[in-house]
Each structure stands twice: as C-alpha cells, then as structure tokens.
Motif scaffolding. Structure first.
Motif, short mmCIF file in Angstrom:
data_model
loop_
_atom_site.label_atom_id
_atom_site.label_comp_id
_atom_site.label_asym_id
_atom_site.label_seq_id
_atom_site.Cartn_x
_atom_site.Cartn_y
_atom_site.Cartn_z
N UNK A 16 30.42 7.88 75.43
CA UNK A 16 30.12 9.22 75.99
C UNK A 16 31.22 10.38 75.71
N UNK A 17 32.13 9.99 76.28
CA UNK A 17 33.32 10.90 75.92
C UNK A 17 33.56 11.41 74.51
N UNK A 18 33.57 10.60 73.46
CA UNK A 18 33.52 10.91 72.12
C UNK A 18 32.56 11.83 71.81
N UNK A 19 31.27 11.43 72.13
CA UNK A 19 29.98 12.17 71.93
C UNK A 19 30.39 13.38 72.31
N UNK A 20 30.66 13.77 73.78
CA UNK A 20 30.58 15.19 74.27
C UNK A 20 31.57 15.81 73.81
N UNK A 21 32.88 15.24 73.23
CA UNK A 21 33.79 15.85 72.58
C UNK A 21 33.31 16.68 71.21
N UNK A 22 32.63 15.72 70.41
CA UNK A 22 32.10 16.06 69.32
C UNK A 22 31.11 17.00 69.38
N UNK A 23 30.15 17.05 70.15
CA UNK A 23 29.17 18.00 70.36
C UNK A 23 29.53 19.37 71.26
#
Length: 211
Positions: A193-200
């Motif tokens: 979720x952390x990586x997803x939020x930073x990516x988006x």
C-alpha cells in the motif's frame, strides 16, 4: 449442471474439509489420543487464570495474552471436561477460517465449485500443521483468513470501506497478541500500500489506510 447440484456440491466439499479437520483435533470427545505438550500447557494457563492466577506473573510462556483468554473461555465452557470446551472453541474458530477462505476464493474465481473443491484439496495440508489442534497457529489462522479476504477485496475488486480497514487493523492486533511472528500478511500488504500510494501520489488514501 442442475441448480440443485450447483448448490449441493460446494456444501459437500466444504463439509468434508470441515469434518476431517475438526475430528483431527485431539481435544475432540471422539479422540482417544492425549493432547500435545503445548496444548496441555495452554489449557493449564486457562484453568490457572480461572483460579485467579495471573499470566506472565504466576506462570509464563512467550505467547500472547489473547491465546490465554481463548483457553480461559474454553476451559470455562468445558462442563467439567477442559478438553471438550477447547474443542468447541476450535470448531468455532475453524468455521470462521473455512468461511473466509471460501469467500476469498470466491472473490478471485467467482466459481462456487472451484472454490470449494480447492479448499477440499487442502484438507490434508491443513490437518498436518495443526498437529492435533489447540495450537496458537490454529487460532491466528482465523484472523489471517478474515484479513486475507478483506485485502483481496481491496486488491481484486477495489472495494474498501472504513469498516474493512478497521477490521484489518483489529485482526492484525489479535494475531499479534496470539503469536507475534504471524503478522507477515499485514506487513506485506502494508508495504504494498505504501509503494502503491507513492507511485500514484495518492497520499490521502495512504493516510486514510494508516489511520
């Protein structure tokens, strides 16, 4: 396939799994095999707590307090037979596990027969690590199954509610306070979720999930 068969077959597959697993528990009144060392120790903790003793003070084990509360309840409802009371608790916990494993499979495949059949195939694989039942892993698995289903709905169907996030947090905490080294599911998904939020660049969603 006839509608009645579509309903009956999944029920049969799930029932086979359920009966084989719960009857493999040594706490079952149908079993003539004694519980293993850890299991009997956990039951002792439950009995001791019902007699006014304090865990980690009067007796010690490195497992979490939630496990001992489960044992305390099981011993209390045993009607004079501690083992039977634990078996009742095990049945309830495994029922939760089975229901949410099935719901997770359904969330992915949307096929009742395939979902129930895949779970039936896991019967032996479930019985072996339970080692006769009443182990911390068995109780933690119920909360892992619930969280796994909620995580799957977020990933596969992008369905997320505040209630689901709260339940993910609660089940993670309960698992930690049963056996702290079984929270890998939460760690993996939280990192995702952390990586997803930073990516988006969706930090509002990350904050909501973290909160």
């Amino acid at each position: 396939m006839k509608p009645k068969l579509k309903v009956a077959i999944p029920i049969i597959f799930l029932a086979v799994n359920f009966l084989f697993v719960i009857l493999s528990f040594k706490s079952s009144p149908f079993s003539n095999v004694l519980n293993e060392h850890d299991s009997t120790m956990f039951m002792y903790f439950g009995k001791a707590m019902n007699n006014g003793m304090t865990p980690y003070v009067d007796m010690f084990d490195h497992k979490g307090i939630v496990l001992f509360w489960i044992q305390q309840i099981g011993v209390s409802i045993g009607f004079g037979n501690f083992s039977t009371g634990i078996w009742i608790i095990e049945i309830l916990f495994y029922l939760v596990t089975l229901v949410f494993l099935y719901k997770t499979c359904m969330a992915i495949t949307e096929n009742k027969i395939a979902s129930s059949f895949s779970i039936m195939l896991l019967t032996g694989a479930m019985v072996i690590p339970f080692s006769g039942g009443n182990y911390s892993e068995e109780f933690a698995l119920s909360f892992i199954a619930v969280a796994g289903y909620l995580f799957t709905k977020i990933l596969v169907h992008e369905k997320q509610s505040k209630l689901s996030l709260v339940l993910i947090g609660i089940t993670g905490a309960l698992t930690f306070f049963i056996r702290s080294n079984m929270v890998a599911l939460w760690l993996v998904f939280c990192i995702y979720f952390i990586f997803e939020s930073f990516r988006e660049k969706n930090f509002k969603l990350l904050f909501e999930r973290a909160l």
